[in-house]
Scaffold this motif. Structure first.
Motif, PDB file in Angstrom:
ATOM      1  N   PHE A 130     -46.958-115.886 -78.207  1.00  0.00           N
ATOM      2  CA  PHE A 130     -47.056-115.139 -76.961  1.00  0.00           C
ATOM      3  C   PHE A 130     -46.348-115.902 -75.855  1.00  0.00           C
ATOM      4  O   PHE A 130     -46.497-117.106 -75.716  1.00  0.00           O
ATOM      5  CB  PHE A 130     -48.510-114.929 -76.546  1.00  0.00           C
TER       6      PHE A 130
ATOM      7  N   GLU B 155     -52.315-116.303 -81.422  1.00  0.00           N
ATOM      8  CA  GLU B 155     -51.078-116.825 -82.001  1.00  0.00           C
ATOM      9  C   GLU B 155     -51.331-117.366 -83.404  1.00  0.00           C
ATOM     10  O   GLU B 155     -52.442-117.748 -83.748  1.00  0.00           O
ATOM     11  CB  GLU B 155     -50.511-117.935 -81.122  1.00  0.00           C
TER      12      GLU B 155
ATOM     13  N   MET C  43     -43.863-112.227 -78.575  1.00  0.00           N
ATOM     14  CA  MET C  43     -44.273-111.147 -77.689  1.00  0.00           C
ATOM     15  C   MET C  43     -44.098-111.573 -76.239  1.00  0.00           C
ATOM     16  O   MET C  43     -44.696-112.554 -75.810  1.00  0.00           O
ATOM     17  CB  MET C  43     -45.746-110.771 -77.945  1.00  0.00           C
TER      18      MET C  43
ATOM     19  N   ILE D  60     -53.189-108.589 -81.281  1.00  0.00           N
ATOM     20  CA  ILE D  60     -53.067-109.379 -80.058  1.00  0.00           C
ATOM     21  C   ILE D  60     -54.303-110.234 -79.864  1.00  0.00           C
ATOM     22  O   ILE D  60     -54.210-111.430 -79.568  1.00  0.00           O
ATOM     23  CB  ILE D  60     -52.821-108.467 -78.837  1.00  0.00           C
ATOM     24  N   TYR D  61     -55.489-109.648 -80.045  1.00  0.00           N
ATOM     25  CA  TYR D  61     -56.738-110.400 -79.873  1.00  0.00           C
ATOM     26  C   TYR D  61     -56.910-111.495 -80.919  1.00  0.00           C
ATOM     27  O   TYR D  61     -57.614-112.466 -80.684  1.00  0.00           O
ATOM     28  CB  TYR D  61     -57.944-109.464 -79.891  1.00  0.00           C
TER      29      TYR D  61
ATOM     30  N   ILE E 295     -47.196-111.269 -72.475  1.00  0.00           N
ATOM     31  CA  ILE E 295     -48.610-111.378 -72.896  1.00  0.00           C
ATOM     32  C   ILE E 295     -49.229-112.569 -72.208  1.00  0.00           C
ATOM     33  O   ILE E 295     -48.698-113.616 -72.171  1.00  0.00           O
ATOM     34  CB  ILE E 295     -48.730-111.550 -74.422  1.00  0.00           C
TER      35      ILE E 295
ATOM     36  N   GLU F 172     -45.354-115.488 -71.512  1.00  0.00           N
ATOM     37  CA  GLU F 172     -45.539-114.712 -70.292  1.00  0.00           C
ATOM     38  C   GLU F 172     -44.246-114.025 -69.881  1.00  0.00           C
ATOM     39  O   GLU F 172     -44.266-112.937 -69.325  1.00  0.00           O
ATOM     40  CB  GLU F 172     -46.025-115.608 -69.164  1.00  0.00           C
TER      41      GLU F 172
END
Length: 46
Positions: free
Chosen positions: A16, A10, A43, A6-7, A46, A18
């Motif tokens: 990602f 993209e 995802m 995640i960190y 996020i 929302e």
């Protein structure tokens, strides 16, 4: 998906979002692009 992934942000295979918008042609274009490409993850939340 791990916190490290995640960190990392993209990429060609990770997108990602929302949330799922009620009416969004752009969102559906992203889904279709992933389906027609080499795959990946979208995802939510996020």
């Amino acid at each position: 998906m791990t916190a490290e992934e995640i960190y990392a942000g993209e990429s060609d295979n990770v997108e990602f979002k929302e949330g799922i918008p009620a009416k969004s042609e752009k969102y559906m274009k992203t889904v279709v692009a992933f389906a027609n490409g080499k795959g990946g993850m979208i995802m939510q939340g996020i």
